[in-house]
Design a protein around this motif. Structure first.
Motif, short mmCIF file in Angstrom:
data_model
loop_
_atom_site.label_atom_id
_atom_site.label_comp_id
_atom_site.label_asym_id
_atom_site.label_seq_id
_atom_site.Cartn_x
_atom_site.Cartn_y
_atom_site.Cartn_z
N ASP A 143 37.71 25.83 -15.29
CA ASP A 143 37.98 27.07 -14.57
C ASP A 143 39.42 27.16 -14.09
O ASP A 143 40.11 28.14 -14.33
N GLY A 144 39.88 26.14 -13.37
CA GLY A 144 41.25 26.13 -12.89
C GLY A 144 41.54 27.12 -11.78
O GLY A 144 42.69 27.29 -11.38
N GLY A 145 40.52 27.76 -11.23
CA GLY A 145 40.72 28.73 -10.16
C GLY A 145 40.03 30.05 -10.48
O GLY A 145 40.04 30.51 -11.63
N THR A 146 39.42 30.65 -9.47
CA THR A 146 38.72 31.91 -9.63
C THR A 146 39.63 33.06 -9.23
O THR A 146 40.19 33.06 -8.14
N ILE A 147 39.78 34.05 -10.12
CA ILE A 147 40.64 35.19 -9.85
C ILE A 147 39.90 36.49 -10.13
O ILE A 147 38.93 36.53 -10.88
N GLY A 148 40.37 37.57 -9.49
CA GLY A 148 39.79 38.89 -9.71
C GLY A 148 40.44 39.59 -10.88
O GLY A 148 41.42 39.12 -11.47
N PRO A 169 34.08 41.92 -11.44
CA PRO A 169 34.09 40.65 -12.16
C PRO A 169 35.08 39.64 -11.59
O PRO A 169 36.00 39.99 -10.85
N THR A 170 34.88 38.38 -11.94
CA THR A 170 35.87 37.34 -11.66
C THR A 170 36.11 36.57 -12.96
O THR A 170 35.32 36.64 -13.90
N TYR A 171 37.23 35.83 -12.97
CA TYR A 171 37.68 35.19 -14.20
C TYR A 171 38.18 33.78 -13.94
O TYR A 171 38.58 33.44 -12.82
N SER A 172 38.20 32.99 -15.01
CA SER A 172 38.80 31.66 -14.97
C SER A 172 40.31 31.80 -15.15
O SER A 172 40.78 32.30 -16.17
N MET A 173 41.07 31.37 -14.16
CA MET A 173 42.52 31.46 -14.25
C MET A 173 43.05 30.62 -15.41
O MET A 173 43.95 31.04 -16.14
N ALA A 174 42.49 29.42 -15.59
CA ALA A 174 42.97 28.54 -16.66
C ALA A 174 42.78 29.18 -18.03
O ALA A 174 43.69 29.17 -18.86
N LYS A 175 41.62 29.74 -18.29
CA LYS A 175 41.36 30.36 -19.59
C LYS A 175 42.22 31.60 -19.80
O LYS A 175 42.75 31.83 -20.89
N LEU A 176 42.36 32.40 -18.74
CA LEU A 176 43.15 33.62 -18.85
C LEU A 176 44.60 33.29 -19.18
O LEU A 176 45.21 33.87 -20.09
N ALA A 177 45.17 32.31 -18.46
CA ALA A 177 46.56 31.94 -18.68
C ALA A 177 46.77 31.35 -20.07
O ALA A 177 47.74 31.68 -20.76
N GLN A 178 45.86 30.50 -20.48
CA GLN A 178 45.97 29.87 -21.80
C GLN A 178 45.93 30.92 -22.91
O GLN A 178 46.73 30.90 -23.85
N MET A 179 45.00 31.86 -22.81
CA MET A 179 44.87 32.87 -23.85
C MET A 179 46.08 33.80 -23.87
O MET A 179 46.52 34.25 -24.93
N ALA A 180 46.65 34.08 -22.70
CA ALA A 180 47.81 34.96 -22.64
C ALA A 180 49.00 34.36 -23.37
O ALA A 180 49.63 35.02 -24.20
N VAL A 181 49.32 33.09 -23.07
CA VAL A 181 50.49 32.47 -23.72
C VAL A 181 50.21 32.14 -25.19
O VAL A 181 51.15 31.95 -25.96
N ASP A 182 48.94 32.09 -25.57
CA ASP A 182 48.60 31.87 -26.98
C ASP A 182 48.55 33.17 -27.78
O ASP A 182 48.24 33.16 -28.96
N GLY A 183 48.84 34.29 -27.11
CA GLY A 183 48.98 35.56 -27.82
C GLY A 183 47.78 36.47 -27.82
O GLY A 183 47.78 37.50 -28.51
#
Length: 249
Positions: A100-105, A203-217
């Motif tokens: 998860d790496g942190g819960t974000i809105g 909804p809420t989101y996984s910060m780790a997954k969101l950040a990883q997917m963003a920099v991966d395009g």
């Protein structure tokens, strides 16, 4: 049929009737008072009720309120904020534990995705440490999405750098934790979800997954879909943070 809210009186009634499980009573009480004040301010400034509902649904209202709380706590002359050992480039807190790496809105997720788009194809924090936040510059260990960093990042503090390093290595240590603003933020998101029941999901989101997917395009829609929590994600994070708050100096 979805419920309708056409004026601020109905919105206030929903907020008053909203019931949240899992949040500490003191945090929930504060969150309720702050959200009520936010609704009053929105109405007094002529905000359409549809826009107020959108900001509550997306977590923008929760983020705005929590950032004000964090600012007050960081300005305090006592407690962890006054004795923080945090320094630029000391990024052990940016080694994200677990999936998860942190819960974000949703509002935080969109802001973070936008801030990370320019980093596509560049070396990122994972070149420094495999579990580091992709927003980090791997050489300087500085956050390259600092202005868009979520509340979990804004509120994490430590009085002992060595404790942060041990925690990053998976060892328990005292001296680091989050300010109360993070618990208020989570309580606000949970309260928003309860108040919006039958209208829209908050909804809420996984910060780790969101950040990883963003920099991966990944596109915003792709990142939001893949990083989105299940129904219990916020509930479980509330419980985890409530336990962690007991260890904050």
């Amino acid at each position: 049929m979805a419920a309708k809210v056409t004026d601020f009186t109905q919105l206030r009634k929903r907020l008053k009737a909203a019931r949240v499980k899992g949040a500490p009573s003191h945090a929930l009480g504060q969150a309720r008072l702050m959200m009520d004040a936010w609704i009053d301010a929105a109405e007094s400034h002529g905000m359409p009720v549809s826009e107020a509902l959108r900001r509550i649904r997306d977590g923008a209202a929760a983020r705005q309120i929590a950032e004000e709380v964090a600012h007050t706590q960081l300005s305090s002359n006592s407690g962890i904020a006054a004795n923080a050992a945090c320094r630029a480039g000391c990024a052990f807190c940016c080694i994200l534990k677990g999936e998860d790496g942190g819960t974000i809105g949703a509002d935080e997720a969109r802001r973070l995705h936008k801030a990370l788009l320019p980093l596509i194809g560049q070396p990122d924090g994972r070149q420094w440490h495999e579990n580091a936040c992709p927003a980090l510059d791997p050489e300087t260990r500085m956050c390259r999405a600092y202005d868009a960093r979520p509340m979990i990042c804004r509120s994490y503090m430590s009085v002992d750098v060595a404790a942060c390093e041990r925690i990053a290595e998976g060892q328990p240590a005292d001296g680091a934790g989050v300010l109360g603003a993070q618990m208020i933020h989570l309580a606000l998101l949970a309260l928003s979800r309860a108040a919006m029941a039958g209208i829209a999901m908050v909804p809420t989101y996984s910060m780790a997954k969101l950040a990883q997917m963003a920099v991966d395009g990944a596109s915003l829609d792709e990142a939001l879909t893949m990083a989105r929590h299940g129904p219990r994600g916020l509930v479980d994070e509330l419980a985890r943070q409530a336990e962690a708050m007991k260890r904050v100096p």
